[in-house]
Design an enzyme around this catalytic site. Structure first.
Site, mmCIF file in Angstrom:
data_model
loop_
_atom_site.group_PDB
_atom_site.id
_atom_site.type_symbol
_atom_site.label_atom_id
_atom_site.label_comp_id
_atom_site.label_asym_id
_atom_site.label_seq_id
_atom_site.Cartn_x
_atom_site.Cartn_y
_atom_site.Cartn_z
ATOM 1 N N GLU A 1 -6.451 4.009 6.179
ATOM 2 C CA GLU A 1 -5.812 4.495 7.409
ATOM 3 C C GLU A 1 -6.063 5.981 7.647
ATOM 4 O O GLU A 1 -5.672 6.526 8.668
ATOM 5 C CB GLU A 1 -4.305 4.181 7.376
ATOM 6 C CG GLU A 1 -3.439 5.098 6.505
ATOM 7 C CD GLU A 1 -3.524 4.837 5.004
ATOM 8 O OE1 GLU A 1 -4.383 4.058 4.565
ATOM 9 O OE2 GLU A 1 -2.706 5.436 4.272
ATOM 10 N N CYS B 1 -3.291 2.480 -2.149
ATOM 11 C CA CYS B 1 -2.915 3.608 -2.994
ATOM 12 C C CYS B 1 -1.900 3.178 -4.057
ATOM 13 O O CYS B 1 -2.215 2.363 -4.905
ATOM 14 C CB CYS B 1 -2.414 4.766 -2.133
ATOM 15 S SG CYS B 1 -2.295 6.315 -3.046
ATOM 16 N N HIS C 1 -7.303 5.617 1.045
ATOM 17 C CA HIS C 1 -6.475 5.398 2.220
ATOM 18 C C HIS C 1 -7.349 4.988 3.408
ATOM 19 O O HIS C 1 -7.868 5.855 4.107
ATOM 20 C CB HIS C 1 -5.700 6.672 2.570
ATOM 21 C CG HIS C 1 -4.604 6.961 1.605
ATOM 22 N ND1 HIS C 1 -3.335 6.453 1.750
ATOM 23 C CD2 HIS C 1 -4.594 7.661 0.453
ATOM 24 C CE1 HIS C 1 -2.587 6.841 0.738
ATOM 25 N NE2 HIS C 1 -3.333 7.585 -0.071
#
Lengths: 197, 251
Positions: A180, A79, A178
């Site tokens: 994650e 990001c 992202h």
């Protein structure tokens, strides 16, 4: 050991949790002196470009990151961690980025900003890493996108316009989405980065 | 192209995921971590945890739950219910939430939106709006949908956007729990007037109603509770239905 740089730019837990979930040793790095304990680093980040660069400087991570990247060891930006690699951003005029990738960061000039939600990242380029990946949906949340002025594209994404949503250059991989927060696709991407880069 | 999101809403009371009608006959729906995993496997694009208990203890138990979920489920997590201060936002984010939503607190103090966005970023500030039609005009209600704040919905969402809200969670009080479908007129009015994403909420009962929230209401996401908790429809089934009708979803 994988190190996640903590320079005060928001929530590191999900990055930490996801790597831990995959079963790899991981720790949060609060000081550049800890770089010696790890063999790959992750630069996450949410928030503004200018404040992030300021924090990298005051926490002394700025130069250490440049040295790390110079030494060709594995680096992953996520990001804002992608955007910081560029020369400057429209978000914070006058602030010099890490300037590792030629190009800049531009604000979306489209109907709906930010770009929030799951979108397709299409693999591009012909690096060995890109050949190991496939097109998949990832979670995005951002108002600015990178405009590289060199051929470093790893992913491209369509949001009103087509833009580069991931880059690869030598030991550097960085993505706008992202991983994650991207469920199985994201975990798979992180695992591939750890195993192949 | 950006996909439309399907978001399960989990009601939490004293740390348990429950279902019930108007706080009565609360029944445990299941282990929160298992439930979150199940919806993630099914293709949920995000999870919303809403604390329906009013106490500090209930909220803190919910945050413990969110923390456990965030260690094994890797999709965005929102929390709402009882978020009143910047400190509450911080605690939620530190517990593993990615976003917080609030309704009454913002109506009482719109500066909370600005402060939250300034400190933590707009990406984590979701303004929840409980809308109800009165005299042919939509008003924002507060205190769990019981009290008319006097603020018109369109005026409120525009103000919230300018203060830095990142998304609008738009709940129709009139449709909530009715299965009559999302309030398309309300959705259309709000999506026409702001440029931030709008999440439709309240009224989902049939697949075509979810389709209409996107096709007619221009929603960016649809929140749903009972129809998926009761397993009337699975998330995969909903997404296939949408995809067959030309709505872009992640499958």
């Amino acid at each position: 050991m994988i190190g996640i740089i903590d320079y005060g730019a928001g929530n590191l837990f999900s990055v930490l949790n996801s790597i831990r979930y995959l079963g790899y040793p991981v720790k949060v790095l609060k000081d550049p002196s800890e770089f010696k304990d790890v063999d790959r680093i992750v630069l996450p980040g949410v928030g503004s470009f200018g404040i992030a660069i300021q924090n990298l400087i005051s926490s002394r991570f700025y130069n250490s990151i440049l040295e790390w990247i110079d030494s060709k060891r594995p680096f992953l930006g996520i990001c804002l961690g992608l955007q910081l690699l560029f020369e400057f951003s429209e978000e914070s005029p006058g602030v010099k980025g890490l300037s590792i990738i030629r190009g800049y960061v531009k604000k979306f000039n489209v109907k709906k900003v930010p770009h929030i939600g799951w979108n397709l990242a299409m693999v591009c380029g012909d690096s060995a890493f890109s050949k190991s990946l496939k097109d998949d949906f990832y979670y995005f949340i951002h108002s600015y996108y990178v405009v590289p002025e060199e051929d470093v594209g790893l992913f491209k994404t369509e949001y009103y316009i087509e833009y580069i949503s991931g880059i690869i250059k030598d030991n550097i991989v960085a993505v706008q989405f992202h991983p994650e927060k991207s469920s199985f696709a994201g975990l798979n991407f992180l695992k591939k980065w750890i195993e192949l880069c | 192209m950006l996909t439309k999101r399907i978001i399960p809403c989990l009601d939490v009371f004293e740390g348990r995921v429950v279902k019930g009608i108007h706080f009565k006959n609360l029944v445990d729906v299941g282990d929160p971590v298992e439930l979150a995993k199940f919806y993630n496997d099914e293709g949920a694009d995000e999870l919303v945890f809403l604390d329906i208990g009013a106490s500090y203890r209930s909220k803190s138990l919910m945050l413990d739950m969110v923390n456990k979920v965030s260690q094994v489920v890797f999709i965005p997590i929102s929390v709402g219910g009882g978020i009143r201060t910047v400190e509450d936002i911080r605690n939620a984010l530190l517990s593993g939430a990615d976003k917080v939503s609030f309704c009454t607190a913002a109506l009482m103090n719109p500066e909370l939106i600005r402060e939250g966005a300034r400190i933590f970023g707009s990406q984590c500030i979701v303004l929840s709006v409980d809308a109800k039609k009165e005299d042919n005009e939509y008003f924002a209600y507060k205190l769990g949908g019981r009290v008319n704040s006097g603020m018109k919905v369109l005026q409120w969402v525009k103000l919230a956007e300018s203060l830095g809200a990142g998304e609008i969670l738009l709940n129709s009080i009139d449709r909530d729990g009715t299965k009559l479908g999302y309030d398309i007129e309300l959705l259309r009015a709000v999506t026409d007037c702001v440029s931030i994403p709008v999440i439709a909420s309240g009224g989902a009962g049939e697949l075509y109603q979810i389709y209409e929230a996107f096709s007619l209401g221009n929603a960016d996401a649809a929140l749903m509770a009972s129809i998926i908790h009761r397993k009337e429809f699975g998330i995969k089934e909903i997404k296939r239905y949408l995809k067959d009708r030309g709505i872009n979803v992640r499958l």
